[in-house]
Structure formats: C-alpha cells, structure tokens
Design a protein around this motif. Structure first.
Motif, mmCIF file in Angstrom:
data_model
loop_
_atom_site.group_PDB
_atom_site.id
_atom_site.type_symbol
_atom_site.label_atom_id
_atom_site.label_comp_id
_atom_site.label_asym_id
_atom_site.label_seq_id
_atom_site.Cartn_x
_atom_site.Cartn_y
_atom_site.Cartn_z
ATOM 1 N N PHE A 158 0.837 -1.164 -0.022
ATOM 2 C CA PHE A 158 -0.057 0.036 0.037
ATOM 3 C C PHE A 158 0.869 1.253 -0.025
ATOM 4 N N THR A 159 2.156 1.279 0.246
ATOM 5 C CA THR A 159 3.012 2.443 0.593
ATOM 6 C C THR A 159 3.368 3.167 -0.522
ATOM 7 N N LEU A 160 3.649 2.538 -1.941
ATOM 8 C CA LEU A 160 4.426 3.258 -2.749
ATOM 9 C C LEU A 160 3.489 3.905 -3.719
ATOM 10 N N THR A 161 2.793 4.896 -3.031
ATOM 11 C CA THR A 161 1.609 5.654 -3.812
ATOM 12 C C THR A 161 2.499 6.617 -4.902
ATOM 13 N N ILE A 162 1.562 7.282 -5.697
ATOM 14 C CA ILE A 162 2.266 8.064 -6.803
ATOM 15 C C ILE A 162 1.678 9.250 -6.854
ATOM 16 N N PRO A 163 2.243 10.456 -6.442
ATOM 17 C CA PRO A 163 1.843 11.826 -6.312
ATOM 18 C C PRO A 163 1.685 12.535 -7.649
ATOM 19 N N GLU A 164 2.411 12.187 -8.837
ATOM 20 C CA GLU A 164 2.347 12.745 -9.928
ATOM 21 C C GLU A 164 0.992 12.499 -10.707
ATOM 22 N N VAL A 165 0.542 13.307 -11.624
ATOM 23 C CA VAL A 165 -0.632 13.229 -12.414
ATOM 24 C C VAL A 165 0.018 13.339 -13.809
ATOM 25 N N ASP A 166 -0.144 12.268 -14.549
ATOM 26 C CA ASP A 166 0.430 12.486 -15.801
ATOM 27 C C ASP A 166 -0.606 12.213 -16.919
ATOM 28 N N VAL A 167 -0.435 13.037 -18.125
ATOM 29 C CA VAL A 167 -1.589 13.713 -19.366
ATOM 30 C C VAL A 167 -0.955 12.918 -20.290
ATOM 31 N N TYR A 168 -1.832 12.180 -21.339
ATOM 32 C CA TYR A 168 -1.403 11.752 -22.646
ATOM 33 C C TYR A 168 -2.363 12.534 -23.613
ATOM 34 N N ASP A 169 -1.637 13.394 -24.417
ATOM 35 C CA ASP A 169 -2.217 13.791 -25.543
ATOM 36 C C ASP A 169 -2.522 12.949 -26.668
ATOM 37 N N ILE A 170 -3.634 12.453 -26.995
ATOM 38 C CA ILE A 170 -4.038 11.699 -27.861
ATOM 39 C C ILE A 170 -3.559 12.011 -29.348
ATOM 40 N N LYS A 171 -3.838 13.177 -29.890
ATOM 41 C CA LYS A 171 -3.607 13.827 -31.158
ATOM 42 C C LYS A 171 -1.947 13.741 -31.325
ATOM 43 N N LYS A 172 -1.318 14.479 -30.323
ATOM 44 C CA LYS A 172 0.142 14.568 -30.375
ATOM 45 C C LYS A 172 0.990 13.396 -30.078
ATOM 46 N N LYS A 173 0.251 12.555 -29.504
ATOM 47 C CA LYS A 173 1.018 11.127 -28.978
ATOM 48 C C LYS A 173 2.185 11.342 -28.022
#
Length: 319
Positions: A205-220
C-alpha cells in the motif's frame, strides 16, 4: 452540464454539493475491485472478487436488478462501454497476492444480458489494474501490473480497436502505476492516483504516486501536471464534471480506513480544490457522471479487501 456556465460557477456548484447515500429497491452484491459503468440510462456493477451476478441500477427508479453470471472471476479493472456492450480489458483473476492477468477480453452484452469471450490480448501485454478510456472506436489502456500484487508494475500504453480487433502498442507513460483509473477530457487522458504495488517486499500500500500524467492522444505525447495530487492514494475513482477532474476515495499506507476524500483539478485554471467527502470511504470501484450527478457504488470500506460494500452514493452538482 456546464456548457454555458463560467468556471467560477462550475467550481461553486461542485464545492457546495454534498453526497447522499441512496435508499434503493433491491440491493447489489457486496463487492470491490469491481467496475461501475453506464450504458444508456442504466448503470452496471460487475466483477470483483469471487463470481457474482451483474447488478443493474436504474437511477430513475432507484431500483437494483440482477443480470447474468460472468464466466469466471474477474477483478482489478476499469471497464468501458462501447455500443451497448461493456468491455473488460486487462483484468486479473485468482487470489491475492499471486493473481494472474486474463488471457482474453471479456464482453457483457447489455441488450442480451449475455457474456461473450472477446479477442485474445497479446501475451506480452497482459496485465491487470490498468486505467482505460474510450476514444472513438478504440480503447486506450494505460499502465497496470503483471504479477498480481507481487510486483512487475508497468508503464505500458496500448490501444485496442473495437471494430478491427487490432491491438497496437503506444508510447510508454512517464511512470508505471497500478490501482489507478483514467479519465479523458478534450482528447487528453489524465492518470491520477495509483501506486507500485509490491506485496513481495511488504509494500502493498505504501508506494503511492503523487504525480498526475497526461497523454495527448492527437500529439501522441505525455506530460506531467505541475501540481501533484494533494492527497496521495491508490484505488481511486476518477471522472470529469465539466472542466473538473474528480479523484474520489481510495486507500493509502497511512490509513487503515478507506479514504472519503474527494479532490478536483480544474484543467482551465490548473488548480486543485477539495470537495465534500463521501459518506462512506471506499476504494476499488468506479464513478459515473449522469444527468448532473456523480454516482459511486460498492468498493471496500477499509484498506485491503474488507468490508466489501453495497451502498451507492450520489453527488448532485446542479439542478
């Protein structure tokens, strides 16, 4: 819902809304690591540990009814709907901590109340606990974990074409994550929450991820938000309300009880805000946005697998 509203009005409407635990006719099975997905005007609760009937919710009458029994146990997946069918792509089966990824896509036909076995998933890309969205005629599958809860979390990204059955490998995400869900807005996929589950090293349970990643589908192309998720957690449910990305509930290494926290990221102002909490903290389910309300059902009330819940909550954000 907010086509003519200003950003300030949208934030105000959400921030003042409170969750209501609905009183319903009938009751679904208690379950977690399951999915909750809308098809037309009905909601479908399916999957989770053990084999349980599909539960169907009619929001107009607040009534639960039962659907068909799935062919096998499936859990740890974010289901998606396409043309009246619900697709289970990259789920796991079996018991903790050595669950195995499913070999095939499984499909529930809502019009026939019938399960089908879909296309085989390429052996080298099989995993569970991935985030999945639908973009036109494709599902896009983000990250996940290969070896149950023991480890081998991946940053893989793939697309599956519903019409052709073709599987395609896309650009890897910036980081691996599992126990997360994905949401899409304006051609961009947002991946918030999740962790790198590692039961093999006693770090489930402890190795949680704070970052939010975003994928632009058109730009790949991938990018990462400048501001992290304020309350870092996994097992969250995510959904868009207007320009607001809601991150609901979850579990973490710091709380034995499932989290009731609800936070929202405004994609226009690029700021986080805190919304009213759930009545019952929960993780391991999905959220549905329908007719100016957010619905969430089932899940687990504590970190881990117990108690499994059957309650459904609604957040009405405008009337």
């Amino acid at each position: 819902a907010f086509s003519g509203a200003t950003i300030a009005q949208e934030q105000s409407t959400l921030s003042s809304a409170t969750w209501e635990t609905l009183k319903c006719a009938g009751e679904p099975a208690e379950r977690h690591e399951s999915c909750f997905v809308k098809v037309n005007d009905k909601f479908y609760l399916l999957g989770g540990r053990k084999i349980k009937l599909v539960n169907i919710f009619d929001p107009a009458t607040k009534t639960w009814t039962d659907g068909a029994k799935p062919p096998l146990e499936m859990h740890h997946f974010q289901a998606v709907a396409y043309q009246n069918k619900i697709y289970v792509i990259c789920a796991m089966t079996g018991r903790y901590p050595a669950e195995t990824p499913l070999k095939n896509i499984l499909i529930y036909d809502t019009t026939k109340d019938k399960w089908e076995t879909g296309d085989e998933i390429p052996e080298s890309r099989r995993r569970g606990s991935a985030g999945i969205i639908v973009n036109k005629d494709e599902a896009i599958i983000v990250a996940g974990i290969v070896e149950g809860h023991n480890g081998n979390h991946v940053n893989w990204v793939d697309s599956y074409n519903f019409k052709t059955g073709k599987w395609k490998v896309l650009a890897n995400a910036p980081r691996a994550r599992d126990h997360s869900s994905a949401a899409m807005k304006d051609g961009k996929i947002y991946c918030a929450g999740g962790r790198n589950t590692s039961a093999a090293t006693n770090q489930t349970f402890t190795l949680t991820i704070p970052e939010v990643d975003v994928y632009d589908i058109k730009k790949k192309k991938w990018s990462t938000l400048a501001t992290n998720l304020p309350t870092v957690r996994a097992g969250t449910s995510t959904a868009f309300v207007g320009n607001q990305l809601l991150v609901i509930g979850g579990e973490s290494g710091t709380s034995a009880v499932a989290l009731d926290v609800v936070e929202a990221y405004d994609v226009k102002t690029k700021t986080w805000s805190k919304l009213n909490p759930l009545n019952t903290g929960r993780h391991g389910t999905q959220a549905i946005v329908y007719k100016n309300a957010v619905y969430i059902a089932a899940g687990s009330g504590n970190r881990g697998g117990k108690p499994e819940l059957s309650s459904i909550e609604r957040l009405e954000f405008s009337k």
